[in-house]
Scaffold this motif. Sequence first.
Motif, PDB file in Angstrom:
ATOM      1  N   LEU A   1       0.734  -1.086   0.085  1.00 13.51           N
ATOM      2  CA  LEU A   1       0.054  -0.061   0.009  1.00 13.51           C
ATOM      3  C   LEU A   1       0.808   1.143  -0.011  1.00 13.51           C
ATOM      4  O   LEU A   1       1.716   1.379   0.799  1.00 13.51           O
ATOM      5  CB  LEU A   1      -0.801  -0.100   1.218  1.00 13.51           C
ATOM      6  CG  LEU A   1      -1.973  -1.201   1.184  1.00 13.51           C
ATOM      7  CD1 LEU A   1      -2.729  -1.253   2.674  1.00 13.51           C
ATOM      8  CD2 LEU A   1      -2.919  -0.840   0.084  1.00 13.51           C
TER       9      LEU A   1
ATOM     10  N   ARG B   1       0.715   5.566  -1.361  1.00 15.08           N
ATOM     11  CA  ARG B   1      -0.077   6.763  -1.841  1.00 15.08           C
ATOM     12  C   ARG B   1      -0.411   6.475  -3.271  1.00 15.08           C
ATOM     13  O   ARG B   1       0.353   5.823  -4.095  1.00 15.08           O
ATOM     14  CB  ARG B   1       0.789   8.118  -1.670  1.00 15.08           C
ATOM     15  CG  ARG B   1       0.721   8.532  -0.266  1.00 15.08           C
ATOM     16  CD  ARG B   1       1.235   9.927  -0.284  1.00 15.08           C
ATOM     17  NE  ARG B   1       1.096  10.667   0.994  1.00 15.08           N
ATOM     18  CZ  ARG B   1      -0.038  10.990   1.588  1.00 15.08           C
ATOM     19  NH1 ARG B   1      -0.974  11.146   0.826  1.00 15.08           N
ATOM     20  NH2 ARG B   1      -0.055  11.368   2.858  1.00 15.08           N
TER      21      ARG B   1
ATOM     22  N   GLN C   1      -9.334   2.652  -5.320  1.00 12.70           N
ATOM     23  CA  GLN C   1      -8.802   3.982  -4.813  1.00 12.70           C
ATOM     24  C   GLN C   1      -9.737   4.394  -3.575  1.00 12.70           C
ATOM     25  O   GLN C   1     -10.880   4.054  -3.523  1.00 12.70           O
ATOM     26  CB  GLN C   1      -9.320   5.050  -5.987  1.00 12.70           C
ATOM     27  CG  GLN C   1      -8.469   4.801  -7.174  1.00 12.70           C
ATOM     28  CD  GLN C   1      -8.849   5.857  -8.193  1.00 12.70           C
ATOM     29  OE1 GLN C   1      -9.945   6.396  -8.258  1.00 12.70           O
ATOM     30  NE2 GLN C   1      -7.824   6.148  -9.142  1.00 12.70           N
ATOM     31  N   VAL C   2      -8.973   5.064  -2.516  1.00 13.14           N
ATOM     32  CA  VAL C   2      -9.742   5.689  -1.551  1.00 13.14           C
ATOM     33  C   VAL C   2      -9.626   7.031  -1.776  1.00 13.14           C
ATOM     34  O   VAL C   2      -8.510   7.827  -2.050  1.00 13.14           O
ATOM     35  CB  VAL C   2      -9.115   5.051  -0.209  1.00 13.14           C
ATOM     36  CG1 VAL C   2      -9.911   6.014   0.706  1.00 13.14           C
ATOM     37  CG2 VAL C   2      -9.253   3.827   0.049  1.00 13.14           C
TER      38      VAL C   2
ATOM     39  N   VAL D   1      -5.127   6.867  -1.672  1.00 16.72           N
ATOM     40  CA  VAL D   1      -4.362   5.705  -1.850  1.00 16.72           C
ATOM     41  C   VAL D   1      -4.782   4.933  -3.176  1.00 16.72           C
ATOM     42  O   VAL D   1      -6.091   4.951  -3.389  1.00 16.72           O
ATOM     43  CB  VAL D   1      -4.596   4.556  -0.625  1.00 16.72           C
ATOM     44  CG1 VAL D   1      -4.124   3.291  -0.878  1.00 16.72           C
ATOM     45  CG2 VAL D   1      -3.996   5.415   0.399  1.00 16.72           C
TER      46      VAL D   1
ATOM     47  N   GLN E   1      -4.322   1.336  -5.418  1.00 19.52           N
ATOM     48  CA  GLN E   1      -3.752  -0.132  -5.293  1.00 19.52           C
ATOM     49  C   GLN E   1      -4.238  -0.851  -6.549  1.00 19.52           C
ATOM     50  O   GLN E   1      -5.518  -0.668  -6.871  1.00 19.52           O
ATOM     51  CB  GLN E   1      -4.126  -0.901  -4.193  1.00 19.52           C
ATOM     52  CG  GLN E   1      -3.411  -2.066  -3.901  1.00 19.52           C
ATOM     53  CD  GLN E   1      -3.810  -2.890  -2.790  1.00 19.52           C
ATOM     54  OE1 GLN E   1      -3.275  -3.945  -2.382  1.00 19.52           O
ATOM     55  NE2 GLN E   1      -5.027  -2.503  -2.130  1.00 19.52           N
TER      56      GLN E   1
ATOM     57  N   ALA F   1      -5.715   0.589   2.763  1.00 12.57           N
ATOM     58  CA  ALA F   1      -5.212   1.625   2.994  1.00 12.57           C
ATOM     59  C   ALA F   1      -4.516   1.852   4.375  1.00 12.57           C
ATOM     60  O   ALA F   1      -4.940   1.111   5.483  1.00 12.57           O
ATOM     61  CB  ALA F   1      -6.045   3.131   2.817  1.00 12.57           C
TER      62      ALA F   1
END
Lengths: 523, 218
Positions: A63, A65, B76-77, B87, B89, B138
Amino acid sequence: MWGRLTFLLAALVIARPALADPPEPVQPAPVEPAQPPVEPAQLPPADAPPGPDDDMPDDVGGLERGDPDAVLHEDNEFGPLILIERVDITGNTATQAEIIRRALPLSPGDVLHSSDRRLRDARFKVLALGFFRDVSLAIHKGSVRGQVVIEVHVVERGTLVLNRLWFGSTDLTRWWAGADVGERNLLGLGIAVGGGFIYAHHGDFGGARDQYAAELRASVSSVRSSRWGTSWAATLVHGSEPFRATCDDVPATQMQPQCAFDYRRLGVRIGATYDVSALTRLSFGVRAEAIDANLPAAPIRDVGGVPVAVDLHLDPGASRVVTASVGFDRDTRPDPILPHAGNRFAVSAELGSTFFGGSYDYATIFGSFEQYWPIAGDHHALAVKLAGGVVVGDAPRFDRIHIADVDHMLTPRALGLVLSTAAPLSILGTRADKPMYGDLGGSATVEYVFQLFRGSGKKAVYGGDVFVGAGVWGLAERSDLRARDAGLFASLPIDVYLDAGLRLDTDIGVFELAIANALGRLR
Amino acid sequence: VRRAVAALAAAAAVAIAAAPARAEDKPEYQHMRFLEHGDVLTMSTEPPGGIGKLFDAAAYDALGTGIRSTVVIRIQVTPRDSNDPVVEQLIERSVVYDVWDENYKLQLEERGGITKLQVKFHADALKWLTAIDDLPVAPLNLLPPNKVFVLRLVVELNPVSKETLAEVRRWLSQGGSGGLDRGGTFFGSFVSVFYNPKIAEADRVLRIYSQPFYRPQS
């Protein structure tokens, strides 16, 4: 009317729901309280099926940014090693199996992992032929353990193409109608053939006659699965070319042509292409053409009371054009119909010479570049389009740059026929008597594209874009640029054009409905 | 000009009539379960949600063809009022059927590494491809307490690279016109009518967003 159009387009934009943004959310919910740390999930042994309560691997190390450019490792291979024993082609009724086999990036005897990229790409290599609605692959057991049979199942589709439709009405041409059609897979041999025909009924115009033109073509995009392709085309033009000169006792003091002369063109083109890469192509060609022009004896124009000789850029009577050409084309747009990203660059140079047996010594270079940038997500795009050309030497009239080539609001030539004598709209107030033909010309356009909708492929209309563009065009004879009798701005052979319209990608073809195109059929 | 505008208006009407196609692009709301596990936030989908609907009958059957099937999940957050992810991924899950061993070889790839496993049954392969259960999304230090976030998922089945798409449709832009309208090649536009099957950027795409959530101040 323009106001209504603007309102309509604005309404479409406003009515479209935001796709990227979720609707107004419900009340925020708290994250559940922190739990005691859980033990990493136990992975099952490699040969054990997961039970209903199995967890996925619990790894948090990756994880970070947000990284919008994150790239996955695509070439990792896994799965069993297989030896391709045979490739079976099924579902083809018209297309020869050999055509499909040649397109595949693998062949019997190849050893690869069953997850190999070539197996995934094979579907698209066959689809790229343009002959099939769908292609699917499957692996079956071969005769010996480890050996497999690859089955390529194709679903054929109609390969008849309506390339162009010509119709309209102008002062020069009371009406014209024509079509260009093609068959991309003749008798399943992978050979593309096509042809076009147009007939134009002349209007009330001095010296004009009915015009017609025809073209026949054949091409093979890949000769025996090599990177080389070949093409052939034959053309016939029975034309009537308008020009600015005094004729039939009508003085040529106006900006628009007043009369026309007859000509006939009969030609053949032979070409070869070489695919440098999947997106880049080189082309080579030769052209031979016989021209028979019935020119006026000494055409003159009345310019401010002074008679000026008019150069029609053709030899009277019979003449020949023999040329050799080379071209380069690179197109990286993922979607050439509704482009929002990527670019296309094309350039072509042609040399005509008496050394080759022709009557004209000249050279032309044409080029174009289009770049699309997605902006504010995937739903908007900005494009810059540049196109231009230069003609050097004694080029025949038909190989020069016509004003409709650069001004999109004029009637374009169709199969070489000039169908309108409408003068370009004077928007900037620059030079009034812009030439019909020039040896230096081009256009620069900025276009905004708005994605109206996209479908997944299950709908008949796959997608639509609205576009609005504006550009500058220019056309000149270089000899006219050497001297001017007015201020600099008033002498510039440039002007602007505006365009707006709709592009549609559908299961029956692609369409561009544009205001400039409609104007070109009516003026 | 009047005729031109009328033609354009008619075309716009066609586009509006086709607008239901947009529904396929619409993100779908799903209630998800968020948990703090140590110093990370994990997420689980809840029935009847999840990404199982990525597979229709044909896609499900295709798992057994021996050709690789791949699911790419972009997570996505984002703050509730922004599209900029805090964040992001990417997860890739692939499966191939081994015709000789008669089992499914799976590869699960995320930034933390690659996991390989094999399962016997078709349904289990599907489960490993689509399960989202306590998935770390996250680090908690990127999610300040009391700030409201939304989780967005874009899930693609067998995505196609842009270069491949360009290659497949290249013949559309090269046209078949011969020599007479050479100028049009550089200056003109085109309209063409033909049977035009759509090659999508993926076999299927799901766009999902969660309920807004926040970390309560402890």
